[in-house]
Design a protein around this motif. Structure first.
Motif, PDB file in Angstrom:
ATOM      1  N   ASN A   2       9.981  -6.675   5.265  1.00 45.88           N
ATOM      2  CA  ASN A   2       8.859  -7.283   4.556  1.00 45.88           C
ATOM      3  C   ASN A   2       8.372  -6.370   3.436  1.00 45.88           C
ATOM      4  O   ASN A   2       8.662  -5.173   3.436  1.00 45.88           O
ATOM      5  CB  ASN A   2       7.722  -7.630   5.528  1.00 45.88           C
ATOM      6  CG  ASN A   2       7.118  -6.414   6.156  1.00 45.88           C
ATOM      7  OD1 ASN A   2       7.802  -5.622   6.777  1.00 45.88           O
ATOM      8  ND2 ASN A   2       5.828  -6.238   5.970  1.00 45.88           N
ATOM      9  N   ARG A   4       5.066  -5.044   0.984  1.00 45.17           N
ATOM     10  CA  ARG A   4       3.604  -4.892   0.965  1.00 45.17           C
ATOM     11  C   ARG A   4       3.174  -4.123  -0.272  1.00 45.17           C
ATOM     12  O   ARG A   4       3.849  -3.154  -0.656  1.00 45.17           O
ATOM     13  CB  ARG A   4       3.133  -4.002   2.120  1.00 45.17           C
ATOM     14  CG  ARG A   4       3.150  -4.551   3.462  1.00 45.17           C
ATOM     15  CD  ARG A   4       2.069  -3.882   4.344  1.00 45.17           C
ATOM     16  NE  ARG A   4       2.321  -2.515   4.766  1.00 45.17           N
ATOM     17  CZ  ARG A   4       3.054  -2.153   5.796  1.00 45.17           C
ATOM     18  NH1 ARG A   4       3.699  -3.070   6.504  1.00 45.17           N
ATOM     19  NH2 ARG A   4       3.177  -0.885   6.137  1.00 45.17           N
ATOM     20  N   ASN A  47      -3.701  -0.827  -7.685  1.00 45.28           N
ATOM     21  CA  ASN A  47      -3.258  -2.222  -7.726  1.00 45.28           C
ATOM     22  C   ASN A  47      -3.623  -2.902  -9.041  1.00 45.28           C
ATOM     23  O   ASN A  47      -3.713  -4.133  -9.095  1.00 45.28           O
ATOM     24  CB  ASN A  47      -3.811  -2.994  -6.516  1.00 45.28           C
ATOM     25  CG  ASN A  47      -3.031  -4.260  -6.236  1.00 45.28           C
ATOM     26  OD1 ASN A  47      -1.909  -4.422  -6.714  1.00 45.28           O
ATOM     27  ND2 ASN A  47      -3.629  -5.180  -5.511  1.00 45.28           N
ATOM     28  N   VAL A  53       4.806  -1.243  -4.577  1.00 43.51           N
ATOM     29  CA  VAL A  53       5.232  -2.171  -3.518  1.00 43.51           C
ATOM     30  C   VAL A  53       6.203  -1.414  -2.618  1.00 43.51           C
ATOM     31  O   VAL A  53       7.081  -0.700  -3.107  1.00 43.51           O
ATOM     32  CB  VAL A  53       5.952  -3.417  -4.096  1.00 43.51           C
ATOM     33  CG1 VAL A  53       6.377  -4.362  -2.968  1.00 43.51           C
ATOM     34  CG2 VAL A  53       5.088  -4.158  -5.103  1.00 43.51           C
ATOM     35  N   TYR A  56       9.582  -2.601   3.988  1.00 47.05           N
ATOM     36  CA  TYR A  56       9.479  -2.025   5.340  1.00 47.05           C
ATOM     37  C   TYR A  56      10.440  -2.717   6.295  1.00 47.05           C
ATOM     38  O   TYR A  56      10.632  -3.930   6.240  1.00 47.05           O
ATOM     39  CB  TYR A  56       8.050  -2.180   5.875  1.00 47.05           C
ATOM     40  CG  TYR A  56       7.048  -1.361   5.093  1.00 47.05           C
ATOM     41  CD1 TYR A  56       6.674  -0.087   5.508  1.00 47.05           C
ATOM     42  CD2 TYR A  56       6.498  -1.867   3.919  1.00 47.05           C
ATOM     43  CE1 TYR A  56       5.776   0.664   4.772  1.00 47.05           C
ATOM     44  CE2 TYR A  56       5.596  -1.116   3.169  1.00 47.05           C
ATOM     45  CZ  TYR A  56       5.248   0.148   3.617  1.00 47.05           C
ATOM     46  OH  TYR A  56       4.365   0.890   2.871  1.00 47.05           O
TER      47      TYR A  56
END
Ligand SMILES: CC(C)(COP(=O)(O)OP(=O)(O)OC[C@H]1O[C@@H](n2cnc3c(N)ncnc32)[C@H](O)[C@@H]1OP(=O)(O)O)[C@@H](O)C(=O)NCCC(=O)NCCS
Length: 178
Positions: A2, A4, A47, A53, A56
């Motif tokens: 994923n 994040r 951000n 980014v 994971y």
């Protein structure tokens, strides 16, 4: 796997990933240089000016990428992609390209219209970057490898010719990176 958006807490993981990946691919000195750049970017990520980014797997960071704002005199929302790394054990499985595509989609959602980068055209052309002439978009600092200056529009229109030289974030304001 994923993805994040990174916050400041990821600094140690980011420093260790970039130092080890770039030490393996480019040698220890480059590993230290890019590791400390990535660490500074993670420490100051907000951000907005600096967007990070992470990719994971099982809770561990296996890849990461940064986008930093470029400021032109002209009104254009532009970012620079750099650096990007995928852990040596996970390279060649499409993670680098997926990470870049995730980041570009995030920028599109924020109405960013131009992304540039500086690297190997053979890799970045896989994710739609094209060679960029400095007659169209200048680089913030003098380039040692002008053939590595690359860009892509996110707007669906052609990249506009901009007269001003952009300012990069201060973390990149060092000739060693260019
Ligand atoms: C470059 C990097 C981020 C790519 O991530 P990745 O997950 O290994 O790449 P993907 O699996 O998505 O894509 C693999 C493709 O990119 C190519 N590729 C990977 N690294 C490359 C490089 N440094 N130069 C040219 N091509 C490269 C591979 O040959 C492969 O091509 P193929 O599909 O035609 O065989 C990763 O290899 C890495 O961290 N390398 C060391 C650090 C680095 O060079 N960062 C980029 C700085 S410009």
């Amino acid at each position: 796997m994923n993805f994040r958006i990174l916050d400041k807490c990821s600094k140690e993981e980011v420093a260790s990933l970039f130092t080890s990946v770039f030490s393996s691919s480019e040698g220890e000195q480059e590993g230290r240089l890019i590791g400390s750049l990535a660490s500074a970017l993670a420490e100051r990520t907000d951000n907005q000016r600096i967007i990070g980014v992470g990719a994971y797997e099982d809770g561990s960071m296996i890849g990461a990428i940064f986008f930093t704002r470029l400021r032109f005199d002209e009104p254009i929302e532009a970012y620079m992609l750099a650096p990007v790394a995928v852990s040596t054990a996970h390279q060649g499985r499409g993670i680098g390209q997926a990470l870049i595509r995730f980041g570009l989609d995030e920028l599109k959602d924020r109405s960013v219209t131009l992304v540039v980068t500086y690297g190997d055209p053979a890799f970045y052309s896989k994710v739609a970057f094209q060679t960029l002439s400095e007659d169209v978009i200048q680089a913030p600092l003098p380039l040692s490898m002008p053939e590595g200056w690359l860009g892509q529009p996110l707007s669906g229109k052609a990249i506009p010719i901009l007269k001003s030289r952009p300012a990069c974030v201060q973390e990149f304001d060092n000739p060693d990176y260019w």
